[in-house]
Scaffold this motif. Structure first.
Motif, PDB file in Angstrom:
ATOM      1  N   MET A 229      -7.920  -1.711   3.332  1.00  0.00           N
ATOM      2  CA  MET A 229      -6.468  -1.840   3.209  1.00  0.00           C
ATOM      3  C   MET A 229      -6.076  -3.184   2.600  1.00  0.00           C
ATOM      4  SD  MET A 229      -5.650   1.077   4.126  1.00  0.00           S
ATOM      5  CE  MET A 229      -3.919   1.308   4.530  1.00  0.00           C
TER       6      MET A 229
ATOM      7  N   ASN B  40       0.825  -1.206   0.000  1.00  0.00           N
ATOM      8  CA  ASN B  40       0.000   0.000   0.000  1.00  0.00           C
ATOM      9  C   ASN B  40       0.862   1.260   0.000  1.00  0.00           C
ATOM     10  OD1 ASN B  40      -2.177  -1.653  -0.039  1.00  0.00           O
ATOM     11  ND2 ASN B  40      -2.734  -1.375   2.117  1.00  0.00           N
TER      12      ASN B  40
ATOM     13  N   LEU C 289      -6.804  -2.963  -1.081  1.00  0.00           N
ATOM     14  CA  LEU C 289      -5.765  -2.199  -1.791  1.00  0.00           C
ATOM     15  C   LEU C 289      -4.523  -3.074  -1.987  1.00  0.00           C
ATOM     16  CD1 LEU C 289      -5.431   0.681  -2.850  1.00  0.00           C
ATOM     17  CD2 LEU C 289      -4.522   1.341  -0.633  1.00  0.00           C
ATOM     18  N   ALA C 290      -4.163  -3.799  -0.927  1.00  0.00           N
ATOM     19  CA  ALA C 290      -2.944  -4.612  -0.988  1.00  0.00           C
ATOM     20  C   ALA C 290      -3.093  -5.814  -1.910  1.00  0.00           C
ATOM     21  CB  ALA C 290      -2.559  -5.087   0.418  1.00  0.00           C
TER      22      ALA C 290
END
Lengths: 364, 364, 364, 364
Positions: free
Chosen positions: D169, C260, D172-173
């Motif tokens: 998160m 990220n 996104l990763a």
């Protein structure tokens, strides 16, 4: 090995035995570091790494007198010795001492548990699968560190004493270009061939090389020696990095294979001892003096078998602390072939094939 | 299974064969998704998860005509079919079709590769060790999530179709309190006993319970059903959480065991096919029509053995897609015993033991 | 760093830029190893370790002429340089060369990506979190290898060049007894104190010691030196093992933090370059010559900030390839305090406390 | 959070405090499950997952009388409350009860520790990084399970209560195609757009889709609902699998980030309390009644800051147990953009760019 202790204790309790935990190996046995252990004393041990009971490298010969006294004092009827080559040698020493100490005339079983997989009497030892997982994962990581880098060769040193099991199996799993082990002797000519082979490969599209080396494969051809040789001969074609994996190989959460293997070994040991105790019980006491009352429990061809220590002793190279016959050595040609060395497989595996003519007259 | 492809391709090349990669299984075989593959085409495949050649669930019967045409067109002399129960069934269909299509009279071998470990003819299938590692690691994590929490029971559902291998072995490795599988039928009375047993345990110092359930162990006693039962009966003593592990069980980097197992299977397959090709070669063509030219390659008691598909078929429960005999079922009593159920071990394992009198007259 | 490339490429495409991939760093830039890269060319890159574009250690000064020609030939308007200290120095060289080559008067940004976390201008660099995870997990495993063993101290050498970030943070996370780094100089007296401290601790219930040492912390007090010192002084109290972690620290799947972080850095870089391009666009061409058109993008106090390379240069120790100010140095006293050294915390953190009298007159 | 306890205890001891461990949260505080804890009582806690002190979900209002008695009985001068949203609410209740119970007029600090990262007053909470690592690694594995399979979309449900931090998160990763969270409301139209978008993508070379869904993102658009919608609309183009990750997200060895973050939080808490104790000490007793004597310790922009609970309360959505402002929401457009949704970035991030004319008159 904690899984083996857990199942031995629990099955022992169920069979009506009073189970005793000996801390710190033969040293603890000699000095009375012994206490009762029950069902809940081993709760949660399946998944624990290391040894909950403690280890020590000392052998029983150092204090045979004290050991015989402990056996009487704690009223021990049978022994389960879980460990590596020391456990095996320790078992043998106890058997030899039966001549002198009648207290040692009790059934005993050695359960192989060491990352090195070098205990005679068993194809596998508890812990080796976990170590192999760690080494292979680390080799993956090491190879990947060179992603994006121009040609690079890694020399990785593994544990195992004189036993090349870990180096060979991890080499096979990681697609290594060579795995140097004590059991498969090599000389400067072999090293030369390997490095030339790698130089040739690196001139093609191959970018990364991986060499495994068992710690005691050769006293002179050390990891540094091999690193220097590869660095010099690979100059201009590849660069070289070395890595001694060290103690990370001995830690970590045990794999399910090792847990279940340990559980089965613990169970089998107790059942066998129960039977032996009955056999050896006469006139109100236990007296076990025949070779088949002191065994190593091993996995052979996926069966668990008990082999008298006196017999397993015959198949042991004590200087190098390895069995004289090792099943996995026959896998080494595969590693070499898959690294494209021109090595022919054992003919017992196959016979040479003639030209296959096209089917139904077709020609490609 | 990529390790098996890698070693099959490389050994095949060394033996002078032209190796062809078939993409997307029988579907690709029918539709000509076939191309030559060489030494470097499989570089780095040992450590890769998933299937590099692609998978599809379709079976050959859907397009046997096209398959026979492909075999002629691409001049295919022998087939290696790597996969799970579909690969096995597909192999059988090809053999049955030999009656009608002489093109199918070529040697073929099925190499078991599936996390479910449900292919007849082998004790293990490639991928099952990796899945077992993932499941056990996840169960460790799940149990640990309750560290610090008051009493909690986790119900965890594993994959495997009707085959309870993963649930049983992961249960044994994780110290589970029960592992529900199709092969070991259970009824409401058993469930009741289990939940009562757990309620009793939780009243002592035990704080966490773990129940594994294979996905198809019972159509009515679903994960939700068991969760509801445990929640209700455990009320006031423990709370309950459920977890369906899902597809994470099929991914991940293969373990060294699976890599090396795959490598050996790939190698053996090619050597065997080479021999079969020679045997079946007469008058300028290949003709393989006997049962022993279509085998499943399996590991049995740590040896790799080829068994005719026609024979393996006898030992198959096709409805539930499992072998009728499964070696690991004999481990289930151990799981139950170590969870402190009052279950006696098979007497073939041991005989009941009488009271052991103290040695040399001592009394404890 | 692949996540940074992925997001830079995709955002760049969305902004209407033609994105070009330069392979093998400045070397590739000089020699035209440049090709267009689009949306799907970076598919799946978030989770990939290593560098998909390839790396090379060469610096632009070696071939500035060729680089300037490439920039014209490929019509490059702006540069994103992702990498470690070499990327930073390379960026500076390009800026210096603007005096001579007007082709270099294009906006450029350096994105710090190295496990060493030693790039001036940023508190963190992409990759350091992943390396820290690997090191800490390995230290856990190393410590655990001694479970059951009597007293043992491990000396573990980490990477990082002269930068002690990894050794310090891994030491803090692993509960190490000391972490030797270049930035916090130590002499023989300190080493002596540490070993005495450990000898004292080991006489109590503590059984394992862990010492981290950054690879370049001191040219004479090498890992071997420290190993020998601890071995000698610890004789009879503990034994000692050493471990050079090596390249495993650079491989592995990137952590979500690094993914990220890289994604954000890639995004920010492109947005910034887009703005700079507009600013620098006059009379049909780009001309960027002010310091603020060549920046390093860094995370400072959890904000992403662009700092001119010329400014970041001031805060750089070029000989040791580290920033002159490093935020994490203030964590080192914590490590020492938690290892029970009698060290007082910086008074800016707190003021000394007087005796707390009992509340409401009670006395304990 | 054990790392925080370890450093708080050790620093507390060094500062001359008598440290007390309260087991099982407010429940234990009320019922006297309190005992002294010293330096070695927390040895090895840095690397331990879960909560060594035990947890319980009960809040102080249930037994405020008992709590005030315990505070007197055990002569407690200050409180460190480590935990999630309950810890925050519990802290507020204690502050409110100061009106009635003067015993509660002691300094207290709330240290956020929960995987959900939903505690007002801090950008991060201890444990969230570890959970994010686990989720991302599992999503990698899930995606990889489809390697070789034709087009497939996975719907993965994460934890977090109403807080969408983990889903966002991890999305996104993992390069997810969407991450549904409560904070970023969505309706049937959005779902439709997403599924159509994925159908279009899957018609190209893309083979795998990943959708994350936070557990409480929407009471009606459940994981099953979304699974059914995607299954129906994707029919013929892709198949669909769902996965509720469950409690594995809460277990596991803490990451070095969480360990070091916890260590710093523990340290800061004790130093701050030491200062507060001095400030609040008058006439032989402690009396703390101002808002700034009851704080939440948070990381804000990489600084650790103490914010009065009364103030943090203002920024809290108590119904959904989340802060009203969440920093990571500004990352959500990036996720969408990188999944190729036509969404424009916040203009504060950049201004729209005009056509870039070729440099020096060149045209490509």
């Amino acid at each position: 090995m904690n899984a083996a202790v857990r199942s031995a204790v629990r099955i022992g309790v169920l069979q009506g035995h009073q189970m005793l935990a000996v801390h710190d190996s033969f040293d603890g046995l000699a000095h009375g570091m012994i206490e009762p252990i029950g069902w809940s004393g081993v709760a949660g041990w399946t998944g624990k790494g290391g040894s909950m009971l403690g280890t020590k490298r000392s052998l029983p010969n150092e204090f045979m007198e004290e050991i015989s006294l402990s056996i009487t004092k704690f009223n021990i009827h049978a022994l389960i010795i879980i460990g590596g080559f020391e456990a095996f040698v320790g078992g043998l020493q106890l058997v030899q001492a039966r001549e002198k100490y009648e207290e040692l005339c009790i059934p005993l079983v050695v359960v192989p548990a060491t990352v090195s997989n070098n205990v005679p009497g068993s194809d596998f030892s508890i812990g080796a699968d976990t170590a192999l997982n760690t080494i292979t994962m680390t080799c993956d990581r090491i190879k990947q560190s060179a992603a994006g880098t121009k040609r690079r060769v890694f020399i990785v040193e593994t544990m195992g004493g004189y036993c090349g099991y870990l180096a060979t199996m991890a080499g096979l799993a990681s697609g290594a270009d060579a795995a140097y082990v004590y059991e498969d002797p090599f000389n400067i000519h072999d090293l030369e061939m390997n490095v030339e082979h790698l130089v040739e490969k690196m001139k093609t599209t191959v970018k990364r090389g991986l060499i495994l080396r068992n710690e005691k494969c050769n006293a002179n051809y050390t990891t540094d020696f091999i690193f220097n040789l590869y660095s010099e001969e690979g100059k201009g074609v590849f660069d070289c990095r070395k890595n001694v994996l060290g103690h990370m190989q001995q830690g970590g959460t045990p794999s399910p294979f090792d847990r279940n293997f340990g559980t089965k070994m613990g169970l089998k040991s107790v059942l066998w001892l129960t039977d032996k105790l009955k056999e050896c019980y006469r006139h109100g006491r236990i007296f076990a003096n025949s070779p088949d009352t002191a065994c190593v429990l091993g996995m052979k061809k996926r069966s668990l078998v008990f082999q008298p220590l006196s017999e397993a002793k015959e198949g042991t190279d004590f200087e190098h602390r390895i069995p004289t016959q090792q099943w996995w050595l026959k896998l080494r040609p595969i590693l070499k072939i898959l690294a494209k060395y021109k090595i022919s497989l054992d003919t017992s595996e196959r016979t040479e094939m003639e030209h296959i003519v096209t089917k139904r007259g077709q020609i490609r």
